[in-house]
Every structure is written in structure tokens, then in C-alpha cells.
Motif scaffolding. Sequence first.
Motif, PDB file in Angstrom:
ATOM      1  N   GLU A 150       1.357   4.235  -3.022  1.00 31.22           N
ATOM      2  CA  GLU A 150       0.843   5.475  -2.970  1.00 31.22           C
ATOM      3  C   GLU A 150       2.015   6.230  -3.271  1.00 31.22           C
ATOM      4  N   GLN A 204      -7.218   4.423  -3.549  1.00 31.36           N
ATOM      5  CA  GLN A 204      -6.658   3.228  -3.711  1.00 31.36           C
ATOM      6  C   GLN A 204      -7.280   2.166  -3.429  1.00 31.36           C
ATOM      7  N   SER A 233       0.557   1.334 -10.205  1.00 29.25           N
ATOM      8  CA  SER A 233      -0.194  -0.054  -9.877  1.00 29.25           C
ATOM      9  C   SER A 233       0.686  -1.229  -9.797  1.00 29.25           C
ATOM     10  N   ARG A 286       0.678  -1.256  -0.086  1.00 25.46           N
ATOM     11  CA  ARG A 286       0.163   0.053   0.101  1.00 25.46           C
ATOM     12  C   ARG A 286       0.831   1.291   0.389  1.00 25.46           C
ATOM     13  N   LYS A 336      -3.687   2.132  -8.202  1.00 30.15           N
ATOM     14  CA  LYS A 336      -3.284   3.502  -7.873  1.00 30.15           C
ATOM     15  C   LYS A 336      -4.575   4.389  -7.692  1.00 30.15           C
ATOM     16  N   ASP A 337      -4.563   5.365  -7.025  1.00 27.75           N
ATOM     17  CA  ASP A 337      -5.755   6.192  -6.770  1.00 27.75           C
ATOM     18  C   ASP A 337      -6.087   6.803  -8.058  1.00 27.75           C
TER      19      ASP A 337
END
Length: 149
Positions: free
Chosen positions: A52, A76, A57, A48, A70-71
Motif C-alpha cells: 500500500e 488491495q 504489487s 500489506r 496493488k489497488d
Amino acid sequence: ALNLISRNLKSFRKRKCTCVITPHLGEMARLCGEDINIVARSRIGYTRKFSERFDVSMVVKSDVSLIALKDQGRGQRLYINTAGNSGLATAGSGDVLAGVIASLIAQGNDPDTSLMYGVMVHGRAAEKFAQDGDSRRKMMAGDIIDNLF
């Protein structure tokens, strides 16, 4: 390539392209500058945090693989992949996975979808080939390729 990236993470952070990476636990430990045993015990946290921090990804390959997307305005997302078996711990298996993901991207799919489906198809191909422990021990990268579809 991941070993080279781990030596210069500043350049990796400054990249201008979308990127998907597929480290195994040893490569993940090097990327994080940490001992493999520590990363293995806290895989979710390290996955994680790395995803971030570097806006990437990724799938961290192991007996149970972790996927971090990824966000993209949705926050996320983390997934656990249980498809596959111990036969995937063979030379070239990661190259097959990277090729499957790259093929899906080249066909016009977005990188996150390609990562998710690539990991699943790769694991299912290993399951299809190796129905028993003996087959798993003998699995080669070409066997995975032969069972993709």
C-alpha cells in the motif's frame, strides 16, 4: 537490486513506472528496516503495509508465499500461494521467478496477472521436478526452468 532500493526508499516511492517486486523474507525485512524474525511473524501485515505504502504489487517468498496486488480501483488484494516446495530455496530460483513474470508481462499480460500466474507456474515446476525429499535437496534453478511447461 532490492538491497539497493532498501537504502533509498524515497526514490522508490517517487518512481513513475509500474513495478513488481519479489523479495524473500530477508529482503523484505531490509525493505521494511526491521528484523527478519519480526517480519516473519507478521508477514501479512508487513506485506500489506509495504504494498500500500509504495503502490507496488509483490510476492514475499517463503515456505508459503504472500502475494499483494496493488489497488487498481478494486482495493488491495492479498493471496497465499502454497504451490512449490523446499527445493525453491536454491540459488537462482528467485531469478527464474522474476524471468517468468517478466516474460508474461512482455507477452502483453498485465503485471498483476503476470505476477499471479508466474508464482503459480514457478511453484508447479518445482513440484513437477521434486516428487520426493531427495529431489528437493538436489534441485537447481535449471531444474525449475526445465519443468516450467
